[in-house]
Scaffold this active site. Structure first.
Site, short mmCIF file in Angstrom:
data_model
loop_
_atom_site.label_atom_id
_atom_site.label_comp_id
_atom_site.label_asym_id
_atom_site.label_seq_id
_atom_site.Cartn_x
_atom_site.Cartn_y
_atom_site.Cartn_z
N GLU A 116 -16.66 -3.41 28.54
CA GLU A 116 -15.65 -4.17 27.81
C GLU A 116 -14.24 -3.92 28.36
OE1 GLU A 116 -17.87 -4.62 23.52
OE2 GLU A 116 -16.51 -2.95 23.73
N GLU B 232 -26.33 7.38 19.05
CA GLU B 232 -25.05 7.06 18.42
C GLU B 232 -25.26 6.15 17.21
OE1 GLU B 232 -21.82 5.90 21.10
OE2 GLU B 232 -21.15 4.41 19.65
N ARG C 120 -28.74 -9.89 26.55
CA ARG C 120 -27.90 -8.70 26.40
C ARG C 120 -28.64 -7.43 25.99
NH1 ARG C 120 -22.45 -8.11 22.67
NH2 ARG C 120 -22.77 -5.92 22.15
N ASN D 13 -12.04 3.65 23.51
CA ASN D 13 -11.16 2.77 24.28
C ASN D 13 -9.82 3.48 24.39
OD1 ASN D 13 -12.98 0.54 24.57
ND2 ASN D 13 -12.62 0.03 22.43
N LYS E 169 -26.32 3.95 21.82
CA LYS E 169 -26.31 3.32 20.50
C LYS E 169 -27.74 3.17 20.00
CE LYS E 169 -21.92 0.90 20.74
NZ LYS E 169 -21.11 -0.24 20.29
N LYS F 112 -16.24 6.15 27.88
CA LYS F 112 -16.74 4.77 27.89
C LYS F 112 -16.27 4.17 29.21
CE LYS F 112 -16.27 0.34 25.37
NZ LYS F 112 -15.76 -0.33 24.14
N ASP G 174 -25.44 -3.85 19.01
CA ASP G 174 -24.20 -3.17 18.63
C ASP G 174 -24.13 -3.02 17.12
OD1 ASP G 174 -21.67 -2.09 18.68
OD2 ASP G 174 -20.64 -4.02 18.89
N ARG H 83 -21.13 7.30 27.38
CA ARG H 83 -21.69 6.24 26.54
C ARG H 83 -22.41 5.18 27.39
NH1 ARG H 83 -18.48 3.08 23.43
NH2 ARG H 83 -19.59 3.14 21.47
N ARG I 161 -11.91 -0.71 14.20
CA ARG I 161 -13.02 -0.84 13.26
C ARG I 161 -12.92 0.20 12.13
NH1 ARG I 161 -13.87 -5.87 14.70
NH2 ARG I 161 -14.36 -6.07 16.90
N GLU J 24 -18.70 -1.59 10.38
CA GLU J 24 -18.16 -2.72 11.13
C GLU J 24 -18.88 -4.03 10.80
OE1 GLU J 24 -18.12 -2.14 15.35
OE2 GLU J 24 -17.52 -4.20 15.77
#
Lengths: 606, 606
Positions: free
Chosen positions: A233, A334, A283, A151, A307, A229, A312, A266, A109, A340
């Site tokens: 995901e 965050e 979600r 990630n 977040k 994290k 998101d 996170r 991103r 993004e």
């Protein structure tokens, strides 16, 4: 290119060792006479006392003295008065930047080129750019830099093992700027070191992390800590071992505690394989469901990084309920500077007004730190769009003081960066302050989000996520649009305190711009101003494009220097194209569904 | 793995030089006594005369004798009678396979592994697999193999220059099978050889192509010719020089004429940068508009290769009007064995019934050749899905004789491949014959096409192409769906002869399955059977999934050998998932638009 410090034409020497030395150097180079008095107990805080003899007395901790120096220098550059005493202390201890940089040099991103820190599987940087970045961060009051992506792919999974000396050198470079490094770690790391488990309650695992921490802190004694994290995901985490996230975070906290490091954990955990047919799962409820019940169970050096919204980083989301509900846990909010979902640093999107709205809902003491995903890369201008730098700078001001005035902060950035005449500066500031609302107008309407091109996240695709696995649905049909998230709907709103619920629960009183986040409404629903919902959607989209045309026109009158001018021209042309696509596609999408013509007869394409 | 020739356990020797030698070898190996009498004037045609003494007298050209041999051998394997005289001649001179293989080893729209001919920027193959492929093609009657992608990227742009010896060796390998190579060429090639233009009327260009052809034919004297995609989707072509496609094709034809080669010129030209707001442009009209007026202007060795439908290999399209209108031009119809839009060789999709429908509309003499995009690659079973091989085999039978019976052809393939008991064979044949209609039922309804995931072209996305640049729109709204392509609409139907127009112009009489290709209709439109359009859409989708469940059940009862059995199980599971996604997403999409519930109360997800 020094961005908002462009007028500091002297380079920072590479051999400075601490923030006090740097403060002296910067003041001296700027021709400011000052006496520095270190008071270690003050830390980042400082006091500036102008003396009769034109000399300034600066008092503070080591970093406080540096912040004082930049404050004085930038005040001078901005023509602000410096003849009255002034003291300042940051609201938040950790003012963090999270880089989503991969070791292959790509930036997840990222919209400003490739990584400043990594290339080709190793740590690789231009030392001069590091000094510039350090200065930019310090002058904005930012003090933690997490250099690698949350990630954590190979070889970043071996960053603490195979690349520690290079990482320590990088830490050395940033130390004079008061910027401490942080590292994203992979929860499953012990598995790569002969331990058959990463179970956080297993002694072999706990010992491995303790040893690793000791090893790392021997090389980088002021490392801010680890960013994690987990179970999100596809990332590994404690769930694999039947352990809670408190178990996982506390295990790492135990390893870092002797060294004063934090675990920043996170809270971005949700089901990313949702069946679109499933209407039970909503979600936005996920973070609360995963974490709220753990309040009070986290160690004293664990920070949950939440977040700002429950989805998101959409253009408009309510404040995450976790930020209001976990009173016994250290929290960081965050943000995302990287655009993004907000225009890829092609479209203008100044975030300060959005952040100010968040802090209107968030008692400032609920959180103890802030973090923001970086918007910089190795583009010559660092942020891709030269005007996107305003988000990096003003994020720093806000992280220092959440009561920072939006207009003042943006104006300060504009004045430092371009030094335009007053009317031109005002035109630029107005344009920047309105740019978020403009982008919001031409994209997905009234808080509904996600009508964006899947994966890429630039440009419109009204149903691009509608039948996908990501839990992000609007369910627009011929009669109505939106998800009912009130008590009678998915119950998401029940996660909030009473006064918050009360504000949003009734569509008649819910603020317009959050209407389709919380409610499912027919197109004929009457807005507070008397317009129907569908007409409001059309109006916003026509206005959003028209405002973009007006922005382009204003930008054309401003005397940007090259190379900024050329980049700004190129980007506003792309924004105009994008805004027109958004306007027409969203209007057509809703027109096809609703059948309602525009009340003003403007063109909607069938 | 020899696919439908599995029971030929003897390998073809690599040192055979011509089809007659191969015919003798194959007959001998199969234990068939035959006397071969070459009659060069017969070419591919042959006669088989059983003699009293159990010996067969085969008469034909060199290739005719080979085809006769395979006919006898496969008849034996299938248990068909061979005691009566038989003669046969192919309807179409060139029975072509177009491989979309790139020299990096990838295959554009390939679903069966990587290229059999290229890897890593060079010609690279397993000679044994080439012999098997040659045998498969020859036994199916196919005689031209274009080895490289019509999108000619570097280094394939230098195939005729830098790789000619390797290409000639490949041609040598296929020669005994009666298979001639063809090569896709890049129209702008002269630009890479010091000539400042590729203008087809420039003498330097014309001479360069003449010289190149002479050079190529010295190495490969029986090359079938050049395949060209010009001025399409970014490929260079004569338009760059203000020349017509007749100018371009005839220039190449002039270069190939001395050597007996053909220019096969693809007619896939359209505006791939269309504004979705533009309702004047209708992509299916493009091929006709570009080519019809050139009828009669092409040289005698130019073949226009026309995709079977006016779009791009959708599940259902009408016959391209070009195939009906260009009486003074040599035409080839282009089919696609690769299941780009038709299930990626994951979903079952036997094409023979589709092809038979095309030939119902197409007078067989309108065209002089056929071509098909290959569905094979380096997967062990060649076609990814073992049952997809039926399309390669039956394409060959159809290319030989367009009157080939669909059921007979499929049954022949099944018997050769698996040799099941009669009832099992019948079950497999029925399933294969119905598989296209099943896939059609669960995907985009009634000829509308394009409701597929963009770029990838697998799985549903009802509006994925709706606001894009490709000219492929359905414009579904709350009242109606489809584009009116009649005289009163875009006028596409006017490109057809009178009797064809008459058949489709009136929605009351237009065949159901083409209804939404030609007409824009309200959801309440009454189909001929009394159902509404919307109910028909729902019914088809429920049936499509149910039929897939039934197919899975039948497949589970059939005694496929390994490894086919495992692959078939894995693929049908994926097809079941895909069919369910299609069913529910398309039904939900139309239900949200129309608001009409299913008449039978089946679940449509809101």
């Amino acid at each position: 290119m020094n961005l908002w410090l462009n007028r500091l034409t002297h380079d920072v020497p590479a051999d400075l060792k601490d923030p006090v030395q740097l403060a002296c150097f910067e003041l001296d180079s700027a021709g400011i006479s000052a006496e520095l008095k270190e008071d270690a107990s003050m830390g980042d805080a400082y006091r500036i006392d102008p003396q009769q003899n034109g000399v300034f007395l600066l008092t503070g901790g080591k970093t406080g003295l540096l912040y004082a120096a930049y404050r004085l220098i930038t005040a001078r550059l901005c023509g602000e008065r410096t003849d009255v005493p002034l003291s300042s202390a940051p609201k938040y201890a950790l003012r963090m930047i999270n880089c989503w940089d991969n070791m292959d040099g790509s930036v997840e991103r990222g919209y400003a080129g490739r990584s400043l820190f990594f290339d080709n599987g190793r740590i690789a940087y231009d030392p001069e750019r590091m000094l510039t970045l350090g200065r930019l961060l310090a002058s904005a009051g930012l003090n933690v830099l997490c250099v690698n992506n949350v990630n954590v792919h190979d070889p970043a999974q071996r960053l603490l093992e195979d690349f520690l000396p290079d990482l320590a050198s990088l830490a050395d470079l940033f130390r004079p700027f008061g910027v401490r490094l942080m590292v994203s770690v992979d929860f499953s790391s012990p598995l790569r070191h002969g331990i058959p488990t990463a179970d956080p309650l297993d002694d072999r695992v706990r010992n491995w992390w303790r040893d690793t921490a000791a090893h790392v802190y021997a090389a980088i004694p002021d490392l801010a800590g680890f960013l994690v994290k987990a179970d999100s995901e596809g990332r590994p985490g404690p769930f694999s071992y039947g352990r809670s996230h408190a178990d996982g975070a506390n295990m790492l906290a135990d390893a870092l505690k002797p060294w004063g490091g934090y675990v920043v954990w996170r809270c971005f955990v949700y089901n990313c394989r949702q069946d679109w047919r499933d209407t039970k799962t909503d979600r936005p409820k996920a973070a609360w469901e995963h974490y709220a019940h753990l309040d009070g169970e986290f160690a004293g050096n664990v920070i949950l990084q939440v977040k700002h919204g429950p989805f998101d980083f959409q253009v408009r989301e309510p404040l995450s309920p976790l930020l209001l509900g976990m009173k016994k846990t250290l929290l960081a909010m965050e943000l995302q500077l990287a655009q993004e979902y907000t225009g890829h640093q092609i479209d203008l999107y100044t975030m300060m007004p959005m952040w100010k709205e968040l802090f209107e809902e968030l008692p400032a003491d609920n959180i103890m730190s802030v973090a923001a995903v970086a918007n910089f890369g190795n583009d010559e201008n660092y942020t891709g769009h030269p005007l996107a730098a305003v988000n990096l700078y003003t994020y720093g001001l806000l992280a220092w003081d959440p009561e920072t005035d939006a207009e003042g902060a943006v104006a300060r950035w504009a004045r430092l960066t371009y030094g335009f005449a007053a009317d031109q500066e005002q035109a630029l500031v107005s344009l920047l302050l309105s740019s978020r609302r403009t982008y919001e107008k031409y994209t997905a309407p009234l808080g509904i989000g996600w009508m964006i091109t899947p994966h890429d996240h630039y440009g419109p695709n009204p149903s691009g996520y509608e039948y996908d696995l990501w839990g992000t649905y609007h369910k627009a049909d011929r009669n109505a649009v939106g998800i009912d998230r009130t008590h009678d709907g998915t119950g998401y709103l029940d996660q909030y305190p009473e006064d918050f619920r009360w504000k949003y629960a009734d569509p008649e009183t819910c603020p317009d711009l959050y209407l389709l986040f919380y409610h499912r409404l027919p197109y004929g629903f009457r807005m507070k101003d008397g317009r129907t919902l569908i007409q409001r959607i059309y109006d916003d989209h026509f206005e959003g494009y028209d405002e973009t045309v007006a922005m382009a026109s204003v930008l054309g009158t401003l005397p940007f220097p090259e190379p900024d001018a050329a980049v700004i021209r190129e980007r506003i042309d792309r924004q105009l194209y994008n805004a027109r696509e958004w306007r027409d596609i969203i209007n057509t999408f809703f027109h096809r569904l609703s059948g309602v013509p525009d009340a003003h007869g403007r063109t909607i394409y069938d």
